[in-house]
Design a protein around this motif. Structure first.
Motif, PDB file in Angstrom:
ATOM      1  N   LYS A 212      42.319  39.702  40.627  1.00 38.77           N
ATOM      2  CA  LYS A 212      42.989  40.181  39.630  1.00 38.77           C
ATOM      3  C   LYS A 212      42.264  40.723  38.497  1.00 38.77           C
ATOM      4  O   LYS A 212      42.514  41.679  37.900  1.00 38.77           O
ATOM      5  CB  LYS A 212      44.101  39.081  39.143  1.00 38.77           C
ATOM      6  CG  LYS A 212      45.146  39.835  38.232  1.00 38.77           C
ATOM      7  CD  LYS A 212      46.069  38.670  37.574  1.00 38.77           C
ATOM      8  CE  LYS A 212      47.214  39.257  36.555  1.00 38.77           C
ATOM      9  NZ  LYS A 212      48.123  38.044  36.431  1.00 38.77           N
ATOM     10  N   TYR A 213      41.045  39.996  38.043  1.00 43.16           N
ATOM     11  CA  TYR A 213      40.188  40.653  37.072  1.00 43.16           C
ATOM     12  C   TYR A 213      39.037  40.977  37.456  1.00 43.16           C
ATOM     13  O   TYR A 213      38.431  41.914  37.046  1.00 43.16           O
ATOM     14  CB  TYR A 213      40.179  39.229  36.065  1.00 43.16           C
ATOM     15  CG  TYR A 213      41.479  38.555  35.625  1.00 43.16           C
ATOM     16  CD1 TYR A 213      42.141  39.088  34.563  1.00 43.16           C
ATOM     17  CD2 TYR A 213      42.180  37.446  36.139  1.00 43.16           C
ATOM     18  CE1 TYR A 213      43.212  38.655  34.139  1.00 43.16           C
ATOM     19  CE2 TYR A 213      43.179  36.934  35.666  1.00 43.16           C
ATOM     20  CZ  TYR A 213      43.852  37.562  34.649  1.00 43.16           C
ATOM     21  OH  TYR A 213      44.974  37.238  34.213  1.00 43.16           O
ATOM     22  N   ASN A 214      37.948  39.980  38.062  1.00 43.48           N
ATOM     23  CA  ASN A 214      36.633  40.527  38.272  1.00 43.48           C
ATOM     24  C   ASN A 214      36.213  39.726  39.444  1.00 43.48           C
ATOM     25  O   ASN A 214      36.098  38.442  39.209  1.00 43.48           O
ATOM     26  CB  ASN A 214      35.910  40.445  36.890  1.00 43.48           C
ATOM     27  CG  ASN A 214      34.461  40.927  37.055  1.00 43.48           C
ATOM     28  OD1 ASN A 214      33.521  40.208  37.592  1.00 43.48           O
ATOM     29  ND2 ASN A 214      34.075  42.072  36.405  1.00 43.48           N
TER      30      ASN A 214
ATOM     31  N   LEU B 174      33.315  37.261  38.437  1.00 48.13           N
ATOM     32  CA  LEU B 174      33.855  36.244  37.529  1.00 48.13           C
ATOM     33  C   LEU B 174      34.247  34.997  38.538  1.00 48.13           C
ATOM     34  O   LEU B 174      34.039  33.841  38.281  1.00 48.13           O
ATOM     35  CB  LEU B 174      34.792  36.549  36.551  1.00 48.13           C
ATOM     36  CG  LEU B 174      35.390  35.260  35.563  1.00 48.13           C
ATOM     37  CD1 LEU B 174      34.363  34.869  34.798  1.00 48.13           C
ATOM     38  CD2 LEU B 174      36.602  36.015  34.666  1.00 48.13           C
ATOM     39  N   GLY B 175      34.874  35.482  39.458  1.00 43.00           N
ATOM     40  CA  GLY B 175      35.489  34.709  40.690  1.00 43.00           C
ATOM     41  C   GLY B 175      34.222  33.920  41.302  1.00 43.00           C
ATOM     42  O   GLY B 175      34.318  32.571  41.370  1.00 43.00           O
TER      43      GLY B 175
ATOM     44  N   THR C  39      42.510  34.490  42.545  1.00 36.54           N
ATOM     45  CA  THR C  39      43.302  34.874  41.710  1.00 36.54           C
ATOM     46  C   THR C  39      42.500  35.655  40.430  1.00 36.54           C
ATOM     47  O   THR C  39      42.563  36.822  40.322  1.00 36.54           O
ATOM     48  CB  THR C  39      44.130  33.848  41.040  1.00 36.54           C
ATOM     49  OG1 THR C  39      45.015  33.536  41.734  1.00 36.54           O
ATOM     50  CG2 THR C  39      45.172  34.441  39.885  1.00 36.54           C
ATOM     51  N   VAL C  40      41.259  34.744  40.004  1.00 38.15           N
ATOM     52  CA  VAL C  40      40.425  35.562  39.165  1.00 38.15           C
ATOM     53  C   VAL C  40      39.826  36.663  39.798  1.00 38.15           C
ATOM     54  O   VAL C  40      39.628  37.566  39.030  1.00 38.15           O
ATOM     55  CB  VAL C  40      39.430  34.431  38.623  1.00 38.15           C
ATOM     56  CG1 VAL C  40      38.517  35.182  37.579  1.00 38.15           C
ATOM     57  CG2 VAL C  40      40.356  33.197  37.816  1.00 38.15           C
TER      58      VAL C  40
ATOM     59  N   SER D  81      49.082  37.548  46.487  1.00 37.75           N
ATOM     60  CA  SER D  81      47.505  38.422  46.548  1.00 37.75           C
ATOM     61  C   SER D  81      47.238  37.747  47.948  1.00 37.75           C
ATOM     62  O   SER D  81      47.218  36.674  48.435  1.00 37.75           O
ATOM     63  CB  SER D  81      46.502  37.435  45.624  1.00 37.75           C
ATOM     64  OG  SER D  81      45.320  37.708  45.855  1.00 37.75           O
TER      65      SER D  81
ATOM     66  N   LYS E 111      36.830  49.876  42.339  1.00 37.05           N
ATOM     67  CA  LYS E 111      37.825  48.761  42.169  1.00 37.05           C
ATOM     68  C   LYS E 111      36.860  47.342  42.026  1.00 37.05           C
ATOM     69  O   LYS E 111      37.327  46.217  42.209  1.00 37.05           O
ATOM     70  CB  LYS E 111      38.554  48.504  43.594  1.00 37.05           C
ATOM     71  CG  LYS E 111      39.517  49.537  43.324  1.00 37.05           C
ATOM     72  CD  LYS E 111      40.602  49.144  44.467  1.00 37.05           C
ATOM     73  CE  LYS E 111      41.747  50.242  44.745  1.00 37.05           C
ATOM     74  NZ  LYS E 111      42.441  49.998  46.093  1.00 37.05           N
TER      75      LYS E 111
ATOM     76  N   TYR F 202      35.483  41.872  48.405  1.00 37.58           N
ATOM     77  CA  TYR F 202      34.437  42.590  47.561  1.00 37.58           C
ATOM     78  C   TYR F 202      33.806  43.561  48.553  1.00 37.58           C
ATOM     79  O   TYR F 202      33.140  44.677  47.863  1.00 37.58           O
ATOM     80  CB  TYR F 202      33.699  41.449  47.197  1.00 37.58           C
ATOM     81  CG  TYR F 202      32.524  41.711  46.436  1.00 37.58           C
ATOM     82  CD1 TYR F 202      32.247  42.507  45.133  1.00 37.58           C
ATOM     83  CD2 TYR F 202      31.043  41.212  46.743  1.00 37.58           C
ATOM     84  CE1 TYR F 202      31.190  42.774  44.412  1.00 37.58           C
ATOM     85  CE2 TYR F 202      30.038  41.589  46.065  1.00 37.58           C
ATOM     86  CZ  TYR F 202      29.928  42.414  45.089  1.00 37.58           C
ATOM     87  OH  TYR F 202      28.746  42.441  44.253  1.00 37.58           O
TER      88      TYR F 202
END
Length: 497
Positions: free
Chosen positions: A182-184, A187-188, A178-179, A334, A56, A49
């Motif tokens: 892969k997504y945000n 959210l993780g 993974t969350v 990942s 990204k 992050y």
């Protein structure tokens, strides 16, 4: 804490009910499971992050700076245990410290879950640092409280507790990682916040029945006059720090580099001060002073070990992202998933080591010898990870099994050192400094990561062989030295086995 209070606590805790151990181990196991789920879930994606581009979803920081911040973050998390241990020992006890810490950690993850900027990141850092300082050393201290000093189940109990920590640490990177990847990212981080909330629920609703009086006694309470003086000093100190920060930032005196250097100095100086204060305190008996001396080489060994182990979330995380072949056996891996390897191997092998220590009984290696074995394994884990560059150069992607093997070897060292270190700390701690000595144990991790923040800048794909070789060789040398000095150290332990 007096011996009579220790006996009252043990008598108040149901001594059977969780795999042949005190029932309170259930409460502490699952409280720490969810706290570690939240922390390791956040940590699995935090470095990515920080240095991933804004496009990204990241903060776009320089890669080297992100690695250094990650180490400093970890250092401050463990350094804050000083505050948590002191507050527990002197003001409100370990049980309340665990509860207040969980609240702060949860809000810290909520702050990360809110899409924002670097400001929200630093707000979350402060909350999680303070919260973990309250919770982590004190929940471990309560584990020690639920066993009598003569209970042979103690080391095995800490190993089971340690397995709970790593069960949370195993699941978190797989779910949060993974969350987040892969997504945000946010959210993780939100899932991490939910994990800490569940940990608080477990603690609140089971502590009265399972823990009895454990965590409710204040080991060395402040007198009313001392409280007034201490709170005044805290207020003045906080105001002074705020003024200094307000002056230093505009003048470019407080930068990332200067802050990293400051934490590095504190990581060494604070443990030294702690040892001096405990040794010279009139509340420390002659036998306890001897045990404090015995604790010093164990502390140094722990610093060396954690300097290697904690780079699993910085250098080896970067290695997984940049140097590892992530398309393997028909699966796209990942880089965050590699953070699950360490806790996975601990889950698999912690029962084996717990059984081994019980099976060996009085024939098991002494505490210093277990520490020396931990260092030898840690050093070997870094010798292994330099081999791919030696065999195939540093410009090609590495088979992920090399990383798997490195994580496996360091886990063997961790199981020789970490749960044994927790148990040894509860045994060697002066009575007046019980929770604070547990904080001191975690300061070895803080010191290690403060040092790491300085040395990670020397890592590049071009220098990785020398980087891993020098650090791994130093750990092996220190492990051999500690093994040779073990009989002398055991003499200073005064009856502690």
């Amino acid at each position: 804490m007096s011996d009579s209070n220790k006996q009252k606590i043990v008598a108040s805790v149901p001594q059977q009910g969780f795999f042949g151990h005190p029932k309170g181990l259930f409460t502490l196991f699952f409280t720490e499971f969810w706290e570690r789920f939240s922390y390791y879930g956040m940590r699995a994606i935090l470095v990515f992050y920080m240095y991933y581009e804004v496009s990204k979803g990241g903060l776009g920081l320089d890669e080297t700076t992100a690695l250094a911040i990650m180490s400093i973050y970890g250092s401050l998390v463990y350094m804050s245990g000083i505050i948590g241990g002191w507050l527990a020992d002197r003001i409100f006890g370990t049980s309340k410290a665990v509860f207040y810490g969980g609240i702060l950690i949860m809000f810290g993850h909520i702050a990360l879950a809110i899409p924002g900027n670097l400001t929200m990141f630093f707000v979350s850092m402060v909350l999680i640092v303070l919260g973990t300082g309250l919770l982590k050393p004190n929940v471990s201290s309560i584990v020690g409280d639920i066993y009598s000093e003569e209970d042979n189940r103690r080391d095995a109990g800490f190993s089971i507790f340690y397995m709970g920590i790593n069960l949370g640490g195993f699941l978190a990177p797989l779910i949060v990682g993974t969350v987040g990847m892969k997504y945000n990212f946010h959210l993780g981080f939100g899932i991490a916040a939910v994990g800490m909330f569940l940990g608080l629920l477990v603690f609140i609703f089971t502590k009265k029945k399972n823990l009895g009086l454990a965590g409710t006694f204040v080991a060395n309470p402040l007198s009313p006059a001392e409280k007034k003086k201490v709170f005044t000093l805290i207020g003045v100190g906080a105001a002074l720090i705020a003024v200094l920060i307000a002056i230093a930032i505009p003048m470019d005196l407080l930068t990332f580099d200067s802050f990293i250097a400051l934490v590095g100095i504190l990581g060494i100086v604070i443990p030294v001060i702690y040892f001096i204060v405990m040794y010279r305190s009139p509340k420390t008996t002659a036998i306890e002073r001897s045990r404090v001396i015995a604790y010093i080489p164990l502390f140094i060994a722990s610093v060396m070990f954690w300097a290697i182990q904690e780079q699993g979330s910085t250098i080896l995380a970067n290695y997984a992202d940049k140097r590892t072949q992530l398309d393997f056996a028909g699966i796209h891996l990942s880089p965050a998933w590699f953070q699950s390897l360490n806790p996975l191997f601990i889950i698999l092998f912690a029962p084996v080591f717990a059984w081994l220590w019980v099976k060996l009984g009085s024939r098991q290696p002494s505490i210093p010898k277990k520490f020396s074995l931990g260092l030898l394994f840690a050093g070997l884990s870094y010798i292994v990870i330099l081999l791919p560059a030696y065999l195939g150069g540093n410009d090609s992607l590495v088979n992920p099994l090399w990383l798997v093997l490195s994580y496996l070897i360091v886990v063997f060292g961790e199981l020789c050192l970490s749960p044994v270190g927790l148990s040894a700390t509860t045994k060697l701690a002066p009575a007046a400094f019980s929770a604070q000595t547990m904080s001191l144990w975690f300061l070895s991790n803080a010191a290690a990561q403060a040092i790491n923040a300085q040395i990670v800048k020397f890592y590049t794909p071009e220098t990785e062989m020398m980087y891993f070789g020098v650090i791994g060789g130093a750990a092996i040398f220190l492990g051999i030295l500690l093994f040779a000095l073990s009989p002398k150290i055991e003499g200073y332990m005064k009856g502690v086995k």
